[in-house]
Write a protein that holds these residues in place. Sequence first.
Motif, PDB file in Angstrom:
ATOM      1  N   LEU A  91      53.506  -3.474 -29.948  1.00  0.00           N
ATOM      2  CA  LEU A  91      52.593  -3.962 -30.978  1.00  0.00           C
ATOM      3  C   LEU A  91      51.210  -4.253 -30.400  1.00  0.00           C
ATOM      4  O   LEU A  91      50.193  -4.016 -31.052  1.00  0.00           O
ATOM      5  N   ALA A  92      51.160  -4.754 -29.173  1.00  0.00           N
ATOM      6  CA  ALA A  92      49.874  -5.040 -28.545  1.00  0.00           C
ATOM      7  C   ALA A  92      49.099  -3.768 -28.247  1.00  0.00           C
ATOM      8  O   ALA A  92      47.863  -3.751 -28.265  1.00  0.00           O
ATOM      9  N   THR A  93      49.818  -2.671 -27.992  1.00  0.00           N
ATOM     10  CA  THR A  93      49.171  -1.411 -27.632  1.00  0.00           C
ATOM     11  C   THR A  93      48.871  -0.540 -28.842  1.00  0.00           C
ATOM     12  O   THR A  93      47.774   0.005 -28.972  1.00  0.00           O
ATOM     13  N   ALA A  94      49.850  -0.395 -29.728  1.00  0.00           N
ATOM     14  CA  ALA A  94      49.742   0.599 -30.803  1.00  0.00           C
ATOM     15  C   ALA A  94      49.730   0.018 -32.199  1.00  0.00           C
ATOM     16  O   ALA A  94      49.498   0.748 -33.164  1.00  0.00           O
ATOM     17  N   GLY A  95      49.999  -1.277 -32.345  1.00  0.00           N
ATOM     18  CA  GLY A  95      50.058  -1.844 -33.675  1.00  0.00           C
ATOM     19  C   GLY A  95      51.390  -1.582 -34.352  1.00  0.00           C
ATOM     20  O   GLY A  95      52.312  -1.019 -33.748  1.00  0.00           O
ATOM     21  N   PRO A  96      51.507  -1.949 -35.624  1.00  0.00           N
ATOM     22  CA  PRO A  96      52.811  -1.893 -36.295  1.00  0.00           C
ATOM     23  C   PRO A  96      53.199  -0.539 -36.882  1.00  0.00           C
ATOM     24  O   PRO A  96      54.320  -0.379 -37.351  1.00  0.00           O
TER      25      PRO A  96
END
Length: 306
Positions: free
Chosen positions: A123-128
């Motif tokens: 989630l921190a890298t690519a989002g949901p």
Amino acid sequence: MGDFVLDRIRRHPQAVKTIAIPRGRIGLHALPTAAGIELRDTPDYAWDGQQRGDASFVVVQHTLSGRGRLDYEGRQMVLTPGSTMLVRIPHAHRYYVARGESWHFFYLVLAGREIVQLADAILATAGPVQTLDAAQVETLAGICLDMVSGPALSTGTLSAEAYRAMTVLFDAASAGTPEEQQDWLTDITSHVAQNLDQPLPVEELARRAGMSRAHFVRQFTRAAGSAPSEYVFAQRMQMAAQLLGATGMNVAEIAGACGFGNANYFAKAFRRAFDVSPSAFRDSGMYSMPGAGDRRAAEGAKGSAG
């Protein structure tokens, strides 16, 4: 293997499977707790990430057809066919079916310390929301199908499958870091902004970025939050709104400046994006509302871009 598993899961009747794993002397840190294939078409299907208890777990949900909606930390997203959603619970989000729409999807509910740690990193890298490649989707579909309708699996195998599902998402998210994306993304968005009066086919943008078309679409969607065609359409509509509000250009001139060779087609596209004709938009003064043109164009792009 192609889309064989995905085709099977599309044809599979709706099914929900709760997975109960007995507690043993050895604690496992990656566990599935549910899997399912569902078609929902009423607005009573809605999940609030802050009202599902205090226990930490994640939901992986892949859209087969139709569309779902995700409100995530104040952002509104549309989950279209081919998109894969990852959300962590508890968290400030809500996913649901809008009135008049339907959503066909398969999902996995996963828990455990390793699962949650991987989810946080993804989630921190690519989002949901991610767009996976065909092999990655096939893997997730196969895991779901095995859990829903396959023979009973051992506890260790179930744990391994839960972990494998998360590593698929981790690999997709790790394909490019924000720093690596920045140079090519800035070049592409600048190129689009400077050439809105010209054709901007996805193939051309992919060549400019030095990627295959499929890889470019995945990477651009992940980095920019919308597909390339949607992004270009939204930029064209934003420019059209600005020109209608700030200049005396007629509709045909604005159509050409925004990359539409046909004024009638431009007018139809504009109406789809803003729910009014270009002339009515100009007369209404909608362009004077801060951010109105940008917001409405982005919403219209999701339904108008090809």
